[in-house]
Design a protein around this motif. Structure first.
Motif, short mmCIF file in Angstrom:
data_model
loop_
_atom_site.label_atom_id
_atom_site.label_comp_id
_atom_site.label_asym_id
_atom_site.label_seq_id
_atom_site.Cartn_x
_atom_site.Cartn_y
_atom_site.Cartn_z
N LYS A 75 0.82 -1.22 0.00
CA LYS A 75 0.00 0.00 0.00
C LYS A 75 0.85 1.26 0.00
CE LYS A 75 -4.33 1.63 2.03
NZ LYS A 75 -5.36 1.34 3.07
N LEU A 76 1.98 1.27 0.73
CA LEU A 76 2.81 2.45 0.87
C LEU A 76 4.22 2.18 0.35
CD1 LEU A 76 1.78 3.46 4.50
CD2 LEU A 76 0.89 4.41 2.36
N VAL A 77 4.82 3.18 -0.26
CA VAL A 77 6.19 3.05 -0.74
C VAL A 77 7.15 2.83 0.43
CG1 VAL A 77 8.08 4.24 -1.94
CG2 VAL A 77 5.74 4.45 -2.79
N SER A 78 6.84 3.41 1.57
CA SER A 78 7.72 3.31 2.73
C SER A 78 7.85 1.89 3.25
CB SER A 78 7.23 4.22 3.85
OG SER A 78 5.90 3.87 4.23
N SER A 79 6.92 1.00 2.89
CA SER A 79 6.98 -0.39 3.37
C SER A 79 7.79 -1.28 2.44
CB SER A 79 5.55 -0.95 3.49
OG SER A 79 4.96 -1.10 2.22
N LEU A 80 8.24 -0.74 1.32
CA LEU A 80 8.98 -1.54 0.35
C LEU A 80 10.45 -1.67 0.72
CD1 LEU A 80 7.63 0.06 -2.97
CD2 LEU A 80 6.80 -2.02 -1.86
N ALA A 111 14.42 -1.87 -0.66
CA ALA A 111 15.09 -1.11 -1.72
C ALA A 111 14.91 -1.79 -3.08
CB ALA A 111 16.57 -0.95 -1.39
N THR A 112 14.99 -3.12 -3.09
CA THR A 112 14.83 -3.87 -4.34
C THR A 112 13.41 -3.73 -4.89
OG1 THR A 112 16.51 -5.48 -3.68
CG2 THR A 112 14.97 -6.16 -5.41
N GLN A 113 12.42 -3.80 -4.00
CA GLN A 113 11.03 -3.66 -4.44
C GLN A 113 10.76 -2.25 -4.95
OE1 GLN A 113 9.17 -4.87 -0.74
NE2 GLN A 113 8.68 -6.90 -1.55
N LYS A 114 11.32 -1.27 -4.28
CA LYS A 114 11.12 0.12 -4.70
C LYS A 114 11.70 0.35 -6.10
CE LYS A 114 11.62 3.26 -1.56
NZ LYS A 114 12.18 4.27 -0.62
N ALA A 119 7.75 11.21 -17.97
CA ALA A 119 8.77 12.23 -17.71
C ALA A 119 8.47 13.01 -16.45
CB ALA A 119 8.87 13.18 -18.91
N SER A 120 7.21 13.13 -16.10
CA SER A 120 6.82 13.91 -14.92
C SER A 120 6.45 13.05 -13.72
CB SER A 120 5.65 14.84 -15.27
OG SER A 120 4.53 14.08 -15.73
N LEU A 121 6.31 11.76 -13.91
CA LEU A 121 5.94 10.85 -12.82
C LEU A 121 7.09 9.87 -12.62
CD1 LEU A 121 3.70 10.13 -10.81
CD2 LEU A 121 2.74 8.59 -12.53
N THR A 122 7.94 10.18 -11.64
CA THR A 122 9.19 9.44 -11.45
C THR A 122 9.39 9.04 -9.99
OG1 THR A 122 10.49 11.44 -11.04
CG2 THR A 122 10.23 10.75 -13.35
N GLY A 123 10.43 8.23 -9.74
CA GLY A 123 10.84 7.90 -8.38
C GLY A 123 9.73 7.31 -7.53
N ASP A 124 9.67 7.75 -6.27
CA ASP A 124 8.67 7.23 -5.34
C ASP A 124 7.25 7.51 -5.80
OD1 ASP A 124 10.79 6.43 -3.82
OD2 ASP A 124 10.33 7.67 -2.07
N ASP A 125 7.03 8.64 -6.46
CA ASP A 125 5.68 8.97 -6.95
C ASP A 125 5.25 7.96 -8.01
OD1 ASP A 125 5.50 11.17 -5.29
OD2 ASP A 125 6.21 12.58 -6.82
N CYS A 126 6.19 7.54 -8.84
CA CYS A 126 5.90 6.54 -9.85
C CYS A 126 5.61 5.19 -9.19
CB CYS A 126 7.07 6.43 -10.83
SG CYS A 126 6.93 5.10 -12.04
#
Length: 244
Positions: free
Chosen positions: A35-40, A42-45, A55-62
């Protein structure tokens, strides 16, 4: 004659994205709700954030956008967003036959949306409602591909299922064991005990094998059997073996 009681494609059979119970795990890290990126880990993230959604939706937001998409949120599907537009949230079922567990009145089936699904198999108002879904680690690493608008079909959780009573922790438990078939090489095991369904669905997957052995294990497409021997329960199955 046969009577259709419900279909997973009907409205309301899959809970809304906010309330849906969706789990995963990472070898050595245990089970968790997806449900949350914080629970992932590093490999899962990395698996869920790469490549960028746009181009505008990257990193944790993606990564979060893809998690929401997996949970059933369709607000960022093409053309409103960069993720693949689906005809329905529940994926296709090809080689995984539905398996009924009487003790919890649950119907389990694997699908090529990357998930093992558990549905209420009753006949009341909750009949056909998804109780939970589980994404094996072998599927999670390919979920960015699943959400890509250029996606071409691949197998995810496409193998057989079986369940049996197993004694561990000084108590008996009903354990569901399944394979991903053409979707990967790791057989997940789950405890569908009703009193532990929210806590234990994602914890019982066997830890990662020794790397040298793991590299030789390929897809498990045959039936799974259980045998009790010397007070131990043994799961056995046929598999392909990678030849150098």
């Amino acid at each position: 004659s046969m009577v259709d009681l419900w279909s997973t494609s009907e409205t309301g059979r899959i809970p809304d994205a906010a309330s849906r119970k969706l789990y995963t795990m990472a070898p050595g890290d245990g089970g968790k709700e997806l449900k949350l990126v914080s629970s992932l880990t590093a490999t899962q993230k990395t698996a869920l954030s790469s490549p960028n959604c746009s181009a505008s939706l990257t990193g944790d937001d993606c990564a979060l956008a893809r998690i929401d998409w997996l949970r059933g949120d369709r607000s960022k599907e093409d053309p409103a967003g960069p993720l693949r537009r689906r005809s329905k949230v529940h994926g296709d079922v090809i080689s995984s036959s539905p398996y009924y567990v009487k003790s919890t009145n649950t119907l389990y089936v694997g699908a090529n949306d990357g998930m093992l699904h558990g549905f209420n198999a009753g006949t009341g108002t909750a009949a056909g409602t998804e109780q939970f879904a589980y994404i094996p680690s072998t599927s999670l690493q390919h979920m960015a591909e699943l959400a890509n608008p250029a996606y071409g079909h691949r197998y995810y959780v496409d193998g057989g299922l079986t369940a049996s009573d197993v004694h561990y922790g000084e108590a008996w438990h009903t354990v569901l064991v399944g394979t991903t078939g053409g979707g990967g090489a790791t057989p997940p095991a789950r405890s569908p005990q009703q009193s532990r369904v929210q806590r234990d669905q994602a914890k019982a997957e066997a830890p990662a094998s020794d790397k040298k052995v793991e590299e030789k294990v390929t897809h498990i497409t045959g039936e799974i059997e259980k045998m009790d021997r010397d007070a131990h329960s043994i799961i056995y199955f046929g598999q392909k073996y990678k030849v150098p």
